[in-house]
Design an enzyme around this catalytic site. Structure first.
Site, PDB file in Angstrom:
ATOM      1  N   GLU A 144      46.536 -24.447  36.872  1.00  0.00           N
ATOM      2  CA  GLU A 144      45.372 -23.265  36.257  1.00  0.00           C
ATOM      3  C   GLU A 144      45.675 -22.291  37.431  1.00  0.00           C
ATOM      4  OE1 GLU A 144      42.560 -21.014  36.535  1.00  0.00           O
ATOM      5  OE2 GLU A 144      41.318 -22.495  37.206  1.00  0.00           O
ATOM      6  N   GLU A 192      46.485  -9.633  39.967  1.00  0.00           N
ATOM      7  CA  GLU A 192      45.409 -10.228  40.102  1.00  0.00           C
ATOM      8  C   GLU A 192      45.180  -9.862  41.722  1.00  0.00           C
ATOM      9  OE1 GLU A 192      43.139 -14.252  39.488  1.00  0.00           O
ATOM     10  OE2 GLU A 192      44.879 -14.453  40.788  1.00  0.00           O
TER      11      GLU A 192
END
Length: 487
Positions: free
Chosen positions: A256, A384
């Site tokens: 993840e 990000e």
């Protein structure tokens, strides 16, 4: 009191590893520092390949007995762990707040109760886990979930205990044994979890907690041939290194990873709701993988949306996360703060405008920031940041909205605000994301699949998907005849 015990806000925390049901110290340590004020919390045992090998050996030795333990008994112990968590919610909350800087009020009211729920949910799901038998030309097919073996679980620093137990609970429920490696920037509540699990009666070696740096103990764990599952939450570069380590042994992975999620606002949306939830993207100082950091707003309402957003975001209180009135706490580490500011300053130099924020505060605090005038192919839109930084872009129609939303390498989540049900169905069907929220945000159910697409991850966990990962799923096919003993 032992030299290895530190006191954090009155709570005793052991700084050693937990291996095979015993505390184990390393010859070296690393410093754990609070992001609130930069103070040293304590020196933590720094694991190496030696501690990794010991943890794997302990997990391997404990596996046969734990795997053979009945579902009912495993579930009972997981519920006992949940009981232990609930008894220590206040202690866990204050320790984690000091360790990682997240809001104390959130830890008390949401995060730590969720930790207990993680254990209860997977304990109960285990007891109901089944697949109906089915026939093939008279033969019976029976599906079962067999424990896979020792698992390495590597967890992040932004929600340390909650995200750790999201992995630990299903792995233990599945009958696996665990080596938990918490992030070195926030290791303390994992140590407390080891105490709670032992008090709940979890057999020695079933849960092992090892601390240290990924390049030292992490690599040794993920490359070990006796490890049968690896679950990791964190950055894409680290995931690539873990995948390389696991490849030699074909160890199954669940990853993840990062997100650069879009938050789409159409002109027919409830603007008050959209603004409220858009401002919530600053939660946990922007250190949330699922955050909708790319605000995509239809041109017809962007002026009004921006006005309301700035008004609401400007009212947020930034400060000590132990204060009940605080809305945004510090960022985790000076290195992370440098990274955040670097992204913002490069974006501004390239032509972006900071409508709010765009600068550091005192200490490890970064002002909530909204950047406009950003290009789709710019670094600030594509990469990000993992801090309190949002970008704002506009679109004119559905086609452009979807194009912008899907226009990164990531695909973890997306949020859509619209008053038109048919539009919502059209848009969500085309979005590349593991989770899509429509007119809501962060509604999470443990029975739902969770994971990312593209660079946001590999695999899904949650409900039966977790057991599919942590188990070897077996199908047994039995002929209708040929039995000699009909008794």
């Amino acid at each position: 009191m032992s030299e290895h015990i530190i006191t954090v806000a009155g709570v005793a925390v052991d700084t050693r590893h937990w291996i095979g049901g015993e505390r184990v110290a390393s010859t070296q340590t690393f410093e754990d520092v609070s992001p609130i004020d930069g103070s040293t919390i304590g020196d933590i045992s720094r694991g190496t390949a030696m501690e990794a090998a010991a943890a794997v050996a302990a997990a391997k030795a404990a596996f046969p007995a734990w795997a053979a333990t009945s579902r009912a008994e495993r579930a009972r112990i997981l519920h006992a762990i949940a009981d232990g968590v609930e008894k220590r919610i206040e202690e866990l909350a204050i320790v984690e707040t000091i360790d990682n800087g997240a809001l104390l009020r959130s830890h008390r009211r949401g995060v730590m109760p969720r930790v207990a729920h993680n254990f209860r949910f997977f304990a109960d799901w285990l007891l109901s886990l089944e697949h109906e038998d089915f026939e093939t030309r008279g033969h019976t097919n029976h599906v079962s979930w067999d424990p896979a073996g020792p698992c390495v679980l590597i967890t992040p620093w932004n929600a340390p205990l909650m995200l750790a137990t999201w992995k630990v609970a299903p792995a233990l429920a599945a009958g696996d044994t665990v080596m938990l490696k918490p992030a070195e920037w926030s290791p303390l509540t994992a140590s407390l979890l080891a105490d709670i699990a032992a008090e709940a009666g979890l057999p020695a070696g079933v849960l092992n907690v090892v601390q240290g740096y990924g390049s030292e103990i992490g690599d040794a764990l993920t490359s070990h041939p006796d490890v049968r599952r690896i679950s990791f939450t964190g950055s894409v570069p680290t995931a690539k290194r873990i995948a390389e380590s696991a490849a030699a042994n074909l160890t199954p992975l669940s990853l993840e990873l990062g997100g650069k999620s879009p938050l789409l606002v159409f002109a027919d949306a409830d603007l008050d709701l959209a603004v409220d939830l858009a401002v919530q993207q600053y939660d946990n100082a922007g250190q949330v993988c699922l955050a909708g950091t790319r605000l995509l707003v239809e041109e017809a309402v962007v002026e009004e949306f921006t006005r309301r957003f700035v008004e609401k975001a400007s009212a947020l209180k930034q400060g000590d996360p132990r204060d009940e009135a605080t809305d945004i706490g510090p960022n985790i580490h000076p290195r992370q703060l440098e990274k955040i500011d670097g992204f913002v300053q490069r974006a501004v130099a390239a032509g972006a405008r900071a409508v709010i924020g765009g600068h550091r505060g005192d200490g490890q605090y970064y002002a909530p920031t909204l950047l406009t005038g950003v290009a789709q192919d710019s670094e600030i839109v594509q990469e990000e940041v993992f801090g309190p930084v949002l970008t704002l872009q506009t679109f004119t129609d559905e086609e452009e909205a979807v194009l912008l939303a899907n226009g990164t390498r990531f695909g973890l989540a997306a949020t859509v605000f619209t008053g038109n049900r048919e539009r919502a169905e059209r848009i969500t069907a085309r979005l590349v994301a593991g989770t899509v929220w429509v007119n809501c945000f962060f509604v999470r159910d443990l029975q739902a699949p969770f994971g990312g697409s593209r660079l946001s991850g590999v695999g899904r966990e949650g409900g039966t998907w977790s057991f599919d990962f942590y188990c070897d799923v077996k199908n047994t096919v039995t002929a209708p005849s040929g039995w000699r003993n009909h008794g």
